[in-house]
Design an enzyme around this catalytic site. Structure first.
Site, mmCIF file in Angstrom:
data_model
loop_
_atom_site.group_PDB
_atom_site.id
_atom_site.type_symbol
_atom_site.label_atom_id
_atom_site.label_comp_id
_atom_site.label_asym_id
_atom_site.label_seq_id
_atom_site.Cartn_x
_atom_site.Cartn_y
_atom_site.Cartn_z
ATOM 1 N N HIS A 1 0.849 -1.192 0.000
ATOM 2 C CA HIS A 1 0.000 0.000 0.000
ATOM 3 C C HIS A 1 0.885 1.243 0.000
ATOM 4 O O HIS A 1 1.861 1.322 0.744
ATOM 5 C CB HIS A 1 -0.901 -0.010 1.248
ATOM 6 C CG HIS A 1 -1.632 1.282 1.489
ATOM 7 N ND1 HIS A 1 -1.258 2.194 2.451
ATOM 8 C CD2 HIS A 1 -2.723 1.802 0.884
ATOM 9 C CE1 HIS A 1 -2.087 3.223 2.440
ATOM 10 N NE2 HIS A 1 -2.984 3.013 1.501
ATOM 11 N N ASN A 2 0.546 2.227 -0.854
ATOM 12 C CA ASN A 2 1.329 3.464 -0.939
ATOM 13 C C ASN A 2 2.826 3.151 -0.926
ATOM 14 O O ASN A 2 3.598 3.651 -0.093
ATOM 15 C CB ASN A 2 0.962 4.415 0.195
ATOM 16 C CG ASN A 2 -0.404 5.050 -0.008
ATOM 17 O OD1 ASN A 2 -1.071 4.804 -1.017
ATOM 18 N ND2 ASN A 2 -0.840 5.872 0.930
ATOM 19 N N GLU B 1 1.609 0.110 -5.448
ATOM 20 C CA GLU B 1 0.645 1.181 -5.646
ATOM 21 C C GLU B 1 1.340 2.477 -6.058
ATOM 22 O O GLU B 1 2.421 2.805 -5.562
ATOM 23 C CB GLU B 1 -0.156 1.411 -4.362
ATOM 24 C CG GLU B 1 -1.275 2.437 -4.539
ATOM 25 C CD GLU B 1 -2.151 2.564 -3.318
ATOM 26 O OE1 GLU B 1 -3.257 3.123 -3.446
ATOM 27 O OE2 GLU B 1 -1.742 2.109 -2.235
ATOM 28 N N HIS C 1 1.482 11.309 -2.135
ATOM 29 C CA HIS C 1 0.257 11.115 -1.368
ATOM 30 C C HIS C 1 -0.476 12.446 -1.352
ATOM 31 O O HIS C 1 -0.027 13.399 -0.703
ATOM 32 C CB HIS C 1 0.572 10.635 0.044
ATOM 33 C CG HIS C 1 -0.598 10.015 0.732
ATOM 34 N ND1 HIS C 1 -0.683 9.858 2.090
ATOM 35 C CD2 HIS C 1 -1.754 9.492 0.234
ATOM 36 C CE1 HIS C 1 -1.818 9.272 2.415
ATOM 37 N NE2 HIS C 1 -2.482 9.045 1.295
ATOM 38 N N GLU D 1 -3.671 4.696 -8.764
ATOM 39 C CA GLU D 1 -4.657 5.634 -8.235
ATOM 40 C C GLU D 1 -4.512 6.912 -9.058
ATOM 41 O O GLU D 1 -3.679 7.764 -8.769
ATOM 42 C CB GLU D 1 -4.406 5.883 -6.746
ATOM 43 C CG GLU D 1 -4.703 4.694 -5.866
ATOM 44 C CD GLU D 1 -6.184 4.338 -5.840
ATOM 45 O OE1 GLU D 1 -7.019 5.258 -5.885
ATOM 46 O OE2 GLU D 1 -6.504 3.143 -5.799
ATOM 47 N N LYS E 1 -3.715 -2.131 -13.030
ATOM 48 C CA LYS E 1 -5.012 -2.056 -12.367
ATOM 49 C C LYS E 1 -5.388 -0.577 -12.291
ATOM 50 O O LYS E 1 -4.632 0.239 -11.798
ATOM 51 C CB LYS E 1 -4.945 -2.646 -10.961
ATOM 52 C CG LYS E 1 -6.184 -2.356 -10.109
ATOM 53 C CD LYS E 1 -5.935 -2.692 -8.654
ATOM 54 C CE LYS E 1 -7.068 -2.220 -7.761
ATOM 55 N NZ LYS E 1 -7.192 -0.748 -7.670
ATOM 56 N N SER F 1 -12.053 -2.909 -4.401
ATOM 57 C CA SER F 1 -11.116 -2.592 -3.329
ATOM 58 C C SER F 1 -11.907 -2.224 -2.081
ATOM 59 O O SER F 1 -12.915 -1.522 -2.170
ATOM 60 C CB SER F 1 -10.196 -1.430 -3.724
ATOM 61 O OG SER F 1 -9.296 -1.800 -4.746
ATOM 62 N N ARG G 1 -9.059 -6.406 -3.526
ATOM 63 C CA ARG G 1 -7.883 -5.841 -2.865
ATOM 64 C C ARG G 1 -8.346 -5.093 -1.619
ATOM 65 O O ARG G 1 -9.343 -4.375 -1.653
ATOM 66 C CB ARG G 1 -7.141 -4.884 -3.806
ATOM 67 C CG ARG G 1 -5.937 -4.176 -3.183
ATOM 68 C CD ARG G 1 -5.274 -3.270 -4.222
ATOM 69 N NE ARG G 1 -4.151 -2.527 -3.661
ATOM 70 C CZ ARG G 1 -4.241 -1.331 -3.090
ATOM 71 N NH1 ARG G 1 -5.434 -0.726 -3.010
ATOM 72 N NH2 ARG G 1 -3.179 -0.713 -2.626
ATOM 73 N N ASP H 1 14.431 -8.785 23.488
ATOM 74 C CA ASP H 1 15.396 -8.579 24.565
ATOM 75 C C ASP H 1 14.671 -7.912 25.719
ATOM 76 O O ASP H 1 14.189 -6.782 25.594
ATOM 77 C CB ASP H 1 16.546 -7.690 24.069
ATOM 78 C CG ASP H 1 17.555 -7.366 25.168
ATOM 79 O OD1 ASP H 1 17.591 -8.106 26.165
ATOM 80 O OD2 ASP H 1 18.302 -6.377 25.006
#
Length: 842
Positions: A387-388, A417, A437, A472, A520, A600, A628, A785
């Site tokens: 994603h992104n 993407e 973005h 996108e 896509k 999606s 998706r 740890d």
């Protein structure tokens, strides 16, 4: 004298440097000045002779091989030419970076890292550079990716020079990987840290240096006890006072460490397993020193491990390999005589087997690639998506980089993407589509740069299974036309262009699309403007429906719609697209759509659909169509959701933020370790059945954590306190019908200051689970740890229950980047697994 190169610094500035490979082929050096030739004999003492000879013999081959290529890259000559260097001169005067061969994950050509991106923005070649280097040139550039996420970015004088260097490095890497299969983990770990500890290059380790080794391998010992143990051991092996002061050889240190384990363990699990399975005494009453191939097959592989298909032929081949393994031997068992190595093994060799890949908890048959399973329609596979992909950090302010695409591909991702927006125009007034973005402060990068990085990856991985680009698209028509042109021009024959006839019927198979890039996005019927124009995207909760054209919403943080604009899809781009995203209304409508139409869903939509009892029709839909899923918009920190529910409904692509190495991404890593890590896994048969309400049978599982081995410090650091490791054992399970994501977790106790050979092996370290959906569920073992405040992550492994083997099994541990390089190459756990009532695959 070393090969002259340009080194790209973290901030993108360039600096002249020299690349040198040590004579023994174990270390790559970057220096700021030429290094004088050193003595071959002094260099040969830098490493243990046995391992050196093995690596040399394999990496060099029957001809000059890697050594010749390395020398050619720097000038002339063969194995003893200018690639040798004075280690003292390097360490004392010119040290910039030394990279162990065992730390290298991969070597990639071109300029596909964040450092190179920064360098291109300034594009200034520094004074003092080699005369042939006058500008940044991708054909002369390469990057060494090591320790999971670090990069060494270099440029050479010309492409031939670069290719000679890379050919040499490829040969050396291949030789090292081949040779290390014949060396035990303890021996490899010591060799890995030897150069850092043996500062005077004497090839001897005295008591203070031995203390440094123990700190590096995470075993604490008081100084007084260390000194007395050192003196006692040195006397036992016959060293006089002068020799004891001088130090121990590599082989002697290996023996000391192995003896340290054996003497320290109160109840050694291997001893317990040996006695429980084979018996302490043989038929003649003598203490059992060895075990025969037939006994090993009958009592151990078949009865204890459940490997009913194992054969005596397999065991004899296995014994032959095990008896050639270079391991420490501190017992009185002796070695198996050469003529009998196919018939017997000792307890030392049995211990090495338990920690080997042959005994992996992850079924090797499931982990290996099976080409026979690659010819089904795409809808029948789970596919590894991100994603992104372009973001290096959070969703609001982080940098965008093509490096993230390369990292994702090499982590097994096959669906990436791209959020594409109108950018500026170049000097010729041509539109420049950019990826970013939207409506955030994240940086942008040219769409074309990402396509070039994909082409580079495919050039060197031509048989990769299809890469799906999830577009996108927020661009106006002129920018979409440029996108289409760039896709065709850059990807060329690698771009899959479906014709109208191919859109009828089932989707193509991964095998049919091998080596191709698939799009896509949006493909209205006939790419016409009068399509009904309903589509989906990562903002599907805010989707709008247009009347006569494709439309898109602009979304700010948390997918809040800030404006609306009507944008048609450019026919040139639509015609290149296979998967057309459509808006979900009801399953009856979705099933009537062509197979290349897909949906999606956000993670919240996944849960709401399952809670409303729609998981079964969704499973049926996913048998022929694609779905998706993606993280909720509120995850601005780029955290990940649990992908189990999406997988349980048959969703092919549960997209995660690959820049965030959390438990969810580690689940994904484990899922896609199956089938050779090719990124495509056939969904379980139960998800392909048409019958309703067919639930998988539950499984009762017990996991007992016995021991660990060679556990590094957090992030593989060289310095720091000895770790106090414990193991978190977690079952990630799911019930799709009830929309339940099940997470059951336990933890062992902490072992104080011992990562070298921690022992648990108590009833408190034994955990019981009920697995409701064994076809989807995943077991995750994570080492931490124990510390004041937040415990530090060390390493982890995720294994699908469908790939889990019973018995005493080795768990190979991976770092946060899903790699086993450097200090993590040797990290393992030994566990015991019991399962019953597992449903057979139909």
């Amino acid at each position: 004298d070393g090969v002259p190169v340009i080194k790209v610094n973290t901030n993108g500035t360039l600096k002249p440097a020299f690349l040198t490979i040590s004579e023994d082929h174990f270390t790559i050096y970057i220096t700021s000045a030429k290094v004088k030739n050193g003595s071959s004999s002094s260099l040969s003492l830098m490493r243990p002779s046995n391992l050196v000879s093995r690596v040399r013999s394999i990496s060099m081959g029957s001809t000059s091989g890697a050594a010749g290529s390395s020398a050619a890259a720097g000038g002339s000559g063969g194995a003893d030419d200018s690639t040798c260097m004075s280690v003292d001169t390097f360490v004392d005067q010119n040290a910039e970076r030394a990279i162990e061969i065992g730390s290298i994950d991969r070597i990639q050509r071109g300029q596909n890292t964040l450092r190179f991106e920064k360098a291109r923005k300034s594009a200034r070649v520094p004074i003092g550079s080699p005369k042939k280097i006058t500008s940044l040139d991708s054909t002369k550039s390469f990057s060494i990716i090591f320790r999971g996420e670090q990069t060494l970015d270099l440029m050479t004088t010309d492409q031939d020079n670069r290719d000679e260097i890379l050919d040499a490095l490829d040969r050396i890497l291949h030789g090292y990987k081949s040779a290390k299969k014949r060396v035990g983990n303890d021996v490899l770990l010591l060799r890995y840290i030897w150069i850092d500890v043996d500062k005077d290059k004497s090839n001897m380790i005295n008591a203070p240096e031995l203390g440094v080794i123990l700190d590096r391998i995470n075993f604490y010992m008081k100084k007084s006890l260390l000194n007395s143990s050192y003196e006692q051991f040195a006397k036992v092996i016959g060293l006089d006072r002068a020799a004891r002061k001088k130090g121990l050889t590599f082989e002697q240190v290996v023996t000391f460490l192995h003896k340290l384990k054996r003497d320290t363990w109160i109840v050694k699990p291997v001893n317990q397993i040996w006695v429980d399975v084979f018996g302490e005494f043989m038929n003649n009453g003598k203490t059992r020193q060895r075990v025969s191939a037939q006994t090993f097959l009958d009592r151990f592989l078949k009865k204890t491990q459940g490997q009913e298909d194992a054969t005596i032929e397999y065991v004899t081949r296995l014994f032959t390999r095990l008896n050639e393994l270079e391991v420490a031997n501190t017992s009185a068992q002796g070695q198996i005589e050469p003529a009998m190595r196919h018939r017997y093994i000792t307890k030392d060799t049995f211990e090495a087997y338990l920690a080997s890949d042959e005994n992996s908890a992850f079924d090797p048959l499931k982990e290996s690639f099976d080409q026979n399973n690659m010819s089904k329609p795409l809808a029948e596979y789970w596919i590894n998506p991100s994603h992104n992909t372009y973001l290096t950090g959070d969703q609001m302010t982080s940098t965008s980089s093509v490096e993230m695409y390369m990292n994702a591909f090499y982590r097994g991702c096959r669906c990436v993407e791209l959020d594409i927006w109108d950018g500026e125009r170049d000097a010729q007034d041509n539109p420049v589509p950019v990826v970013k973005h939207g409506h955030t402060m994240t940086s942008k990068l040219p769409f074309a740069d990402i396509l070039k990085s994909i082409k580079v990856f495919l050039n060197f991985n031509p048989y990769s299974y299809p890469i799906i680009l999830s577009l996108e698209n927020h661009c106006s028509i002129p920018y979409q036309q440029v996108m289409a042109d760039q896709l065709i021009m850059i990807l060329g024959s690698r771009l899959y262009v479906p014709d109208e006839n191919s859109l009828d019927g089932p989707l193509p198979s991964p095998e049919r699309l091998r080596g191709m890039v698939v799009l896509k996005g949006r493909r209205p019927l006939g790419a016409a403007a009068d399509d009904e124009a309903v589509y989906d995207s990562d903002g599907d909760e805010s989707l709008i429906t247009g009347g006569t054209s494709i439309v898109t919403g602009n979304y700010g943080p948390n997918n809040a719609k800030v404006s609306k604009e009507n944008i048609k899809i450019a026919p040139q781009l639509a015609q290149l697209t296979l998967f057309h995203g459509t808006l979900f209304r009801k399953w009856e409508d979705s099933m009537n759509n062509p197979a290349h139409h897909m949906h999606s869903f956000s993670e919240s939509k996944v849960r709401s659909l399952c809670k409303s009892r729609q998981s079964r029709p969704w499973i049926v839909y996913n048998q022929s169509h694609m779905s998706r899923t993606y993280p909720a918009g509120k995850r601005v920190d780029s955290s990940n959701y649990n992908p189990m529910l999406a997988w349980a409904t048959g969703c092919q692509m549960a997209a995660l933020n690959f820049q965030t190495s959390d438990a969810a991404l580690r689940i994904n890593d484990g899922r896609f370790r199956e089938n050779g890590g090719c990124g495509y896994i056939l969904k379980p048969s139960i998800l392909m059945m048409k019958e309703r309400d067919l639930d998988p049978a539950s499984v009762q599982m017990t996991v007992k954590v016995l021991t660990g081995s060679c556990l590094p410090k957090p992030k593989g650091k060289n310095k720091g306190e000895c770790i106090d490791p414990y193991v978190s054992v977690t079952l990630f399970d799911v019930n799709a019908n009830e929309a339940r994501e099940i997470c059951t977790s336990y933890r062992t106790g902490s072992v104080k200051e011992n990562g070298f050979f921690p022992i648990w092996n108590t009833d408190r370290d034994k955990f019981k689970f009920t697995v409701e959906n064994p076809t989807v569920a995943i077991l995750q073992l994570t080492v931490y740890d124990s510390d004041i405040g937040k415990d530090d992550f060390i390493a982890s492994a995720s294994i699908p229950i469908s790939c889990l083997r019973q018995g005493y099994r080795c768990v190979r541990l991976y770092d946060a980047n899903n790699t086993r390089s450097g200090a993590f190459d040797f990290a393992t756990l030994l566990i015991r697994i019991k399962m019953k009532a597992k449903q057979a695959e139909v």
